[in-house]
Design an enzyme around this catalytic site. Structure first.
Site, mmCIF file in Angstrom:
data_model
loop_
_atom_site.group_PDB
_atom_site.id
_atom_site.type_symbol
_atom_site.label_atom_id
_atom_site.label_comp_id
_atom_site.label_asym_id
_atom_site.label_seq_id
_atom_site.Cartn_x
_atom_site.Cartn_y
_atom_site.Cartn_z
ATOM 1 N N GLU A 253 -79.519 2.048 -125.968
ATOM 2 C CA GLU A 253 -78.267 2.340 -126.277
ATOM 3 C C GLU A 253 -77.969 1.299 -127.359
ATOM 4 O O GLU A 253 -78.079 -0.011 -126.890
ATOM 5 C CB GLU A 253 -77.181 2.541 -125.324
ATOM 6 C CG GLU A 253 -77.610 4.168 -124.341
ATOM 7 C CD GLU A 253 -76.713 4.123 -123.334
ATOM 8 O OE1 GLU A 253 -75.586 3.317 -122.870
ATOM 9 O OE2 GLU A 253 -76.809 5.153 -122.709
ATOM 10 N N LYS B 206 -75.427 -1.603 -128.097
ATOM 11 C CA LYS B 206 -74.666 -2.334 -127.142
ATOM 12 C C LYS B 206 -73.642 -2.847 -128.064
ATOM 13 O O LYS B 206 -73.747 -3.750 -128.771
ATOM 14 C CB LYS B 206 -75.477 -3.700 -126.860
ATOM 15 C CG LYS B 206 -74.769 -4.596 -125.896
ATOM 16 C CD LYS B 206 -75.513 -5.601 -125.471
ATOM 17 C CE LYS B 206 -74.830 -6.710 -124.187
ATOM 18 N NZ LYS B 206 -73.298 -7.029 -124.606
ATOM 19 N N ARG C 182 -65.100 -3.912 -122.130
ATOM 20 C CA ARG C 182 -65.390 -2.961 -121.082
ATOM 21 C C ARG C 182 -64.030 -2.275 -120.627
ATOM 22 O O ARG C 182 -63.174 -2.740 -120.517
ATOM 23 C CB ARG C 182 -66.070 -3.350 -119.833
ATOM 24 C CG ARG C 182 -66.928 -2.247 -119.322
ATOM 25 C CD ARG C 182 -68.208 -2.963 -118.632
ATOM 26 N NE ARG C 182 -68.860 -1.993 -117.916
ATOM 27 C CZ ARG C 182 -70.115 -2.185 -117.317
ATOM 28 N NH1 ARG C 182 -70.752 -3.360 -117.271
ATOM 29 N NH2 ARG C 182 -70.896 -1.085 -116.920
ATOM 30 N N GLU D 199 -67.132 1.129 -123.590
ATOM 31 C CA GLU D 199 -66.646 -0.020 -124.604
ATOM 32 C C GLU D 199 -65.489 0.335 -125.496
ATOM 33 O O GLU D 199 -65.782 1.303 -126.317
ATOM 34 C CB GLU D 199 -67.834 -0.457 -125.046
ATOM 35 C CG GLU D 199 -67.729 -1.922 -125.550
ATOM 36 C CD GLU D 199 -68.061 -3.000 -124.658
ATOM 37 O OE1 GLU D 199 -68.136 -2.555 -123.373
ATOM 38 O OE2 GLU D 199 -68.042 -4.284 -125.004
ATOM 39 N N GLU E 106 -74.279 -5.561 -130.914
ATOM 40 C CA GLU E 106 -74.912 -6.809 -130.665
ATOM 41 C C GLU E 106 -76.363 -6.859 -130.383
ATOM 42 O O GLU E 106 -77.132 -7.781 -130.250
ATOM 43 C CB GLU E 106 -74.261 -7.187 -129.133
ATOM 44 C CG GLU E 106 -72.906 -7.862 -129.110
ATOM 45 C CD GLU E 106 -72.778 -8.332 -127.619
ATOM 46 O OE1 GLU E 106 -72.441 -9.820 -127.592
ATOM 47 O OE2 GLU E 106 -72.494 -7.792 -126.925
ATOM 48 N N LYS F 232 -82.184 0.885 -120.594
ATOM 49 C CA LYS F 232 -81.744 1.617 -119.262
ATOM 50 C C LYS F 232 -82.909 2.690 -118.723
ATOM 51 O O LYS F 232 -83.327 3.417 -119.463
ATOM 52 C CB LYS F 232 -80.335 2.347 -119.184
ATOM 53 C CG LYS F 232 -79.230 1.672 -119.882
ATOM 54 C CD LYS F 232 -78.043 2.422 -119.961
ATOM 55 C CE LYS F 232 -76.821 1.228 -120.425
ATOM 56 N NZ LYS F 232 -75.680 2.031 -120.655
ATOM 57 N N LYS G 138 -80.440 -5.958 -121.403
ATOM 58 C CA LYS G 138 -79.638 -6.161 -122.526
ATOM 59 C C LYS G 138 -80.504 -6.948 -123.423
ATOM 60 O O LYS G 138 -81.221 -8.137 -123.111
ATOM 61 C CB LYS G 138 -78.458 -6.934 -122.649
ATOM 62 C CG LYS G 138 -78.527 -8.310 -121.614
ATOM 63 C CD LYS G 138 -77.085 -8.582 -121.097
ATOM 64 C CE LYS G 138 -77.189 -9.820 -120.405
ATOM 65 N NZ LYS G 138 -75.701 -10.501 -120.161
HETATM 66 P P1 ATP Z 1 -72.500 -10.666 -118.308
HETATM 67 O O1 ATP Z 1 -72.609 -11.960 -119.321
HETATM 68 O O2 ATP Z 1 -71.982 -11.033 -116.941
HETATM 69 O O3 ATP Z 1 -73.789 -10.128 -118.086
HETATM 70 P P2 ATP Z 1 -70.882 -9.675 -120.235
HETATM 71 O O4 ATP Z 1 -69.719 -8.960 -119.591
HETATM 72 O O5 ATP Z 1 -71.054 -10.909 -120.836
HETATM 73 O O6 ATP Z 1 -71.702 -9.788 -118.787
HETATM 74 P P3 ATP Z 1 -73.284 -8.686 -121.558
HETATM 75 O O7 ATP Z 1 -74.058 -9.301 -120.489
HETATM 76 O O8 ATP Z 1 -73.176 -9.207 -122.782
HETATM 77 O O9 ATP Z 1 -71.817 -8.554 -121.088
HETATM 78 O O10 ATP Z 1 -73.430 -7.228 -121.715
HETATM 79 C C1 ATP Z 1 -73.121 -6.161 -120.871
HETATM 80 C C2 ATP Z 1 -71.653 -5.702 -121.526
HETATM 81 O O11 ATP Z 1 -71.990 -4.928 -122.506
HETATM 82 C C3 ATP Z 1 -70.967 -4.633 -120.690
HETATM 83 O O12 ATP Z 1 -70.273 -5.176 -119.711
HETATM 84 C C4 ATP Z 1 -70.157 -3.983 -121.701
HETATM 85 O O13 ATP Z 1 -68.908 -4.164 -121.764
HETATM 86 C C5 ATP Z 1 -70.990 -3.907 -122.856
HETATM 87 N N1 ATP Z 1 -71.699 -2.811 -123.480
HETATM 88 C C6 ATP Z 1 -71.519 -2.262 -124.647
HETATM 89 N N2 ATP Z 1 -72.353 -1.266 -124.754
HETATM 90 C C7 ATP Z 1 -72.960 -0.861 -123.647
HETATM 91 C C8 ATP Z 1 -73.730 0.143 -123.281
HETATM 92 N N3 ATP Z 1 -74.300 0.998 -124.275
HETATM 93 N N4 ATP Z 1 -74.192 0.149 -122.004
HETATM 94 C C9 ATP Z 1 -73.591 -0.616 -121.271
HETATM 95 N N5 ATP Z 1 -72.645 -1.788 -121.486
HETATM 96 C C10 ATP Z 1 -72.500 -1.883 -122.715
#
Ligand code: ATP
Length: 653
Positions: A299, A301, A306, A359, A458, A463, A483
């Site tokens: 998917e 990102k 969130r 998101e 990003e 998944k 990710k």
């Molecule tokens: P962490 O650094 O603790 O893992 P984070 O909040 O910094 O968390 P990332 O790890 O960069 O986030 O990436 C996960 C975040 O990406 C999710 O918390 C969500 O907000 C965002 N996101 C965007 N698109 C998606 C998607 N398709 N599926 C799941 N999350 C997504």
């Protein structure tokens, strides 16, 4: 040392059946927990206390749990005591005839105010001792204290604290002060508390066929009992994940027993879940080694914020009661009046209630374009009226966790996604499903990744699609979600969310404001902030002005005793650990000057960031949600230059 001596929470505190639990019983328990570093022992000590509460005064189980966790109510309500240290010192000084300077000196000598308070209280003679503190009354008093606001609130708070303080016996003073400071620091993580609750409920069942058993362990073989405890722990932890509210879980546990919890406490619209999080993947190859012979989906990102959207309802959705929660369960409903107003367009008539994982992304409706995160961060954070909304958002929905009162977390993603597409409607530019593709080859993934970057994302979230691995793992950083960010491919690793614990005065062009900062990661096992690096790059002049002003408000006299640092790195001013910043670096290296992940990779050296640069403020993360010591260790070990050369101490995989 109550951890070693024959300490008994009931006898020691003169607590009898049906009587309110004396706070002393809990304070003694906390003392014993603090005195041990072995997790199993901690769980055992706490479970004995819980068993006594269940058997003697079950109605005090809830306030006991809250006091152990230092919470005033459900975590998602974010109720905080927030009593400044100086006021606590004044309260202690006022009661014990000491000046502020004397209390401060004692706190410095003993390493913390709690110990100084206990010592000062012990030296105090009272002609007429106040009634002993009780767990339930103390918890209620702390809640009242948090509710005091407005003019003269400081004096009111101080006098309430003093009334509690003079009633303290033994170590009660220490834990009372620590509770008021907002940090209990006995090393008790919530998972250990839940394990202790499970052990207590397995040994002394509060309800059900074995309710009259004083110690069920005596009636079974050790192996059978172990299995019973494991079953209890699984049920209690899963229930609490789905329904993170002790005010619902504890009464149900007492009334129906642990194993019946899933029938009484379920995922409920209005109670936010801790979200599932992802592990970083360093390249397309890693995705294929993780999902070998397994179907996965990619998917886009999106780079926004969130948003967990909850719509309650029975026969029909109650849209007026819909709520939007942030990544850390803060109620963001009043930030998004525009999104709420558009909810009816998303729900088909078949939907009566739902919980969606999404998101929210800044969006330019004219050019039909996703805008950078920085634009979203200019939106008003609370109480925005629809007229005030200048930055439009498009909400990208990527998961469905509950539909029509049915929790879907244990359905595979393929099914959740099918239901999402069946019961909800996209509206371009306002509600869209996360763009997805079920890729099978590396080239396909690479191509989709490039598309996502061109689409201002990003990178990708990869998944698991089918089977148990595709369940929604509430509150977990799971390897079933990877990710893949464009930055990783450009040679950089994942960014790091670090906590500011100190600042250095600027020189030259930066004179008159802070010019550099001391950053730390968080070690939840030891409840400490461990320094990672000094940072002075990546800031605009405006950033520095804003951070100087903001951090001035958090300056503290001396480093907290839970800051772990080398004196050579001591900053000009120490600040309270509140601000979380996302930073990037060239790489991670071992350093005797920093303490991050100390003991995980090397006994004497910590991990430090080389050439760190500031990226952005993480307003959606609390200090305790910063990158953990263990994550830092893993990031260090994942570097090409380091892999195969090291084995980590104390880290399983
Ligand atoms: P962490 O650094 O603790 O893992 P984070 O909040 O910094 O968390 P990332 O790890 O960069 O986030 O990436 C996960 C975040 O990406 C999710 O918390 C969500 O907000 C965002 N996101 C965007 N698109 C998606 C998607 N398709 N599926 C799941 N999350 C997504």
């Amino acid at each position: 040392n109550p951890g070693k001596a024959k300490y008994h929470p009931v006898k020691d505190a003169c607590w009898t059946a049906g009587q309110p639990v004396p706070y002393l019983a809990l304070a003694r328990t906390l003392e014993a927990v603090e005195a041990t570093s072995a997790r199993l022992k901690m769980v055992d000590i706490l479970s004995n206390y819980f068993r006594s509460v269940i058997a003697l005064t079950p109605q005090d189980l809830l306030p006991s749990i809250y006091l152990c966790l230092n919470q005033l109510g459900p975590a998602y309500l974010g109720l905080e005591l927030g009593v400044a240290e100086t006021y606590l010192m004044k309260a202690v000084g006022g009661c014990t005839g000491r000046s502020l300077a004397q209390v401060r000196a004692a706190a410095q000598r003993l390493g913390e105010l709690g110990a100084a308070a206990q010592q000062a209280r012990a030296a105090q003679r009272m002609l007429c001792a106040p009634a002993p503190l009780q767990v339930r009354k103390l918890h209620a008093a702390l809640k009242d204290l948090a509710a005091i606001t407005g003019q003269a609130s400081v004096n009111k708070k101080i006098s309430k604290i003093q009334a509690l303080f003079v009633a303290c016996r033994h170590s009660e003073a220490k834990y009372l002060i620590r509770s008021l400071e907002g940090k209990l620091r006995v090393g008790l993580a919530e998972q250990s508390l839940l394990q202790a609750l499970a052990l207590a409920a397995a040994r002394t069942p509060p309800a059900g066929p074995h309710a009259s058993c004083l110690d069920r362990a005596d009636t079974m073989s050790p192996d059978d009992f172990k299995a019973v405890v494991e079953e209890h722990a699984l049920v209690i932890k899963t229930t609490y994940c789905e329904c993170p509210n002790y005010e619902l879980v504890v009464p149900a546990l007492l009334q129906h027993g642990a194993l019946e919890l899933p029938r009484h406490c379920r995922l409920t619209p209005g109670i936010p879940l801790k979200p599932m999080l992802a592990h970083p993947a360093r390249g397309v190859h890693e995705i294929f080694s993780r999902f070998e012979n397994e179907k996965f989906t990619c998917e886009w990102k999106y780079d926004g914020e969130r948003a967990q959207i909850h719509v309650p309802g029975e026969e029909a959705p109650r849209l007026a009661d819909a709520r939007i929660f942030s990544r850390n369960q803060e109620d963001n409903t009043t930030k998004y009046p525009d999104v709420l107003a558009r909810l009816p367009a998303l729900l088909k008539p078949t939907v009566t209630s739902c919980v969606l994982d999404c998101e929210a992304v800044a969006y330019d409706p004219v050019n039909k374009q996703i805008l950078p995160f920085q634009v979203l961060s200019t939106r008003k954070r609370k109480d925005a009226s629809a007229a005030e909304v200048r930055v439009q958002v498009c909400v990208f929905v990527f998961d469905l966790l509950l539909l029509n009162a049915r929790a879907l977390c244990r359905e595979p993603l393929a099914e959740r996604r099918r239901l999402l597409r069946e019961h909800f409607v996209e509206s371009p530019g306002t509600w869209e499903f996360a763009r997805a593709q079920d890729c099978s080859g590396a080239e396909e993934v690479q191509h989709f990744l490039e598309l996502s970057v061109r689409g201002s994302c990003e990178g990708l979230m990869v998944k698991a699609l089918h089977g148990e691995r595709a369940h929604y793992d509430i509150a977990r950083r799971s390897r079933n979600w990877l990710k893949l960010k464009k930055d990783y491919l450009e040679g950089g690793g994942d960014s790091i969310d670090a906590v500011v614990i100190g600042a250095y005065r600027g020189r030259g062009r930066r004179a008159g404001r802070f010019g550099g900062f001391l950053l730390a990661c968080y070690d939840p096992a030891g409840e400490r902030y461990q320094t990672l690096c000094k940072i002075g790059t990546g800031f605009s002049d405006r950033d520095l002005d804003a951070f100087t002003e903001q951090l001035q408000r958090h300056v503290i006299d001396a480093p907290r005793n839970y800051y772990s640092y080398e004196t050579s790195q001591a900053p000009d001013v120490w600040v309270e650990a509140t601000c979380v910043w996302e930073v990037r670096c060239a790489d991670l290296s071992l350093s005797p000057a920093h303490r991050a992940a100390l003991g995980l990779i090397d006994r004497d050296k910590g991990v430090s960031l080389r050439f760190p640069r500031f990226v952005r403020v993480r307003e959606d993360k609390r200090a305790e949600e910063a990158t953990s010591a263990e994550q830092i260790a893993r990031m260090y070990l994942a570097q090409d230059s380091v892999r195969n050369n090291h084995t980590a101490h104390n880290m399983d995989d």
